[in-house]
Design a protein around this motif. Structure first.
Motif, PDB file in Angstrom:
ATOM      1  N   SER A  85      39.726  47.127  48.591  1.00  0.00           N
ATOM      2  CA  SER A  85      39.641  45.922  47.767  1.00  0.00           C
ATOM      3  C   SER A  85      40.264  46.151  46.393  1.00  0.00           C
ATOM      4  CB  SER A  85      38.190  45.483  47.603  1.00  0.00           C
ATOM      5  OG  SER A  85      37.637  45.118  48.838  1.00  0.00           O
ATOM      6  N   ALA A  86      40.010  47.305  45.801  1.00  0.00           N
ATOM      7  CA  ALA A  86      40.590  47.622  44.501  1.00  0.00           C
ATOM      8  C   ALA A  86      42.106  47.714  44.596  1.00  0.00           C
ATOM      9  CB  ALA A  86      40.013  48.925  43.960  1.00  0.00           C
ATOM     10  N   GLN A  89      43.543  44.274  44.665  1.00  0.00           N
ATOM     11  CA  GLN A  89      43.528  43.657  43.345  1.00  0.00           C
ATOM     12  C   GLN A  89      44.674  44.185  42.473  1.00  0.00           C
ATOM     13  OE1 GLN A  89      41.663  41.100  42.292  1.00  0.00           O
ATOM     14  NE2 GLN A  89      40.871  41.027  44.369  1.00  0.00           N
ATOM     15  N   ASN A  92      47.831  42.597  43.691  1.00  0.00           N
ATOM     16  CA  ASN A  92      47.922  41.204  43.257  1.00  0.00           C
ATOM     17  C   ASN A  92      48.310  41.114  41.783  1.00  0.00           C
ATOM     18  OD1 ASN A  92      47.195  40.424  45.817  1.00  0.00           O
ATOM     19  ND2 ASN A  92      45.059  40.052  45.303  1.00  0.00           N
ATOM     20  N   LYS A  93      47.743  41.983  40.948  1.00  0.00           N
ATOM     21  CA  LYS A  93      48.092  41.982  39.523  1.00  0.00           C
ATOM     22  C   LYS A  93      49.556  42.359  39.324  1.00  0.00           C
ATOM     23  CE  LYS A  93      44.186  40.973  37.551  1.00  0.00           C
ATOM     24  NZ  LYS A  93      43.994  39.835  36.670  1.00  0.00           N
TER      25      LYS A  93
END
Length: 106
Positions: A85-86, A89, A92-93
Motif C-alpha cells: 500500500s505504501a 501511494q 501515485n505521488k
C-alpha cells in the motif's frame, strides 16, 4: 536537590547539547543515489516483492501443516500488505508530480 533545580539542570544540559549541534557540521541534504530515482524505486519494488514472497511462503507452510506459526504468518502478510500500500501511494505521488510538471507552461 529540589525538583525545580533538577528541571533547570536538565534544561541547561539540553541547551548545551543544542549549542554543540548548532556549532557542529552543517546539515547536508540527502544525496540522490547514482542510479537515480528509478533505481531507488526499483529497489523499493524488489523489497516489497521479497516481503510478498516471504508472506506467501509462510502462509503456504501453515496451510500445508509444515508450520504452526499462524500468528507469524498473519503478521508477515500484514507487513507485506502495508508495504504494498505504501509503495502504491509513492507511485501515485510520483505520477501526480510527473503530470504536474508536464502541464507546466513553458
Amino acid at each position: 536537590m529540589s525538583s525545580i533545580m533538577q528541571v533547570q539542570q536538565q534544561l541547561l544540559g539540553r541547551m548545551q547539547q543544542l549549542a554543540e549541534v548548532a556549532n557542529g557540521q552543517p546539515i547536508r541534504p540527502a544525496s540522490v543515489p547514482a542510479d537515480g530515482i528509478g533505481g531507488s524505486f526499483e529497489a523499493a519494488l524488489r523489497s516489497v516483492d521479497a516481503e510478498q514472497h516471504q508472506a506467501s511462503a509462510a502462509m503456504a507452510a501453515v496451510d500445508s501443516g509444515k508450520s504452526d506459526d499462524l500468528v507469524g504468518a498473519m503478521i508477515d502478510s500484514q507487513k507485506a500488505s502495508v508495504s504494498f500500500s505504501a509503495l502504491l501511494q509513492v507511485r501515485n505521488k510520483l505520477t501526480t508530480a510527473f503530470d504536474d510538471v508536464m502541464r507546466m507552461p513553458l
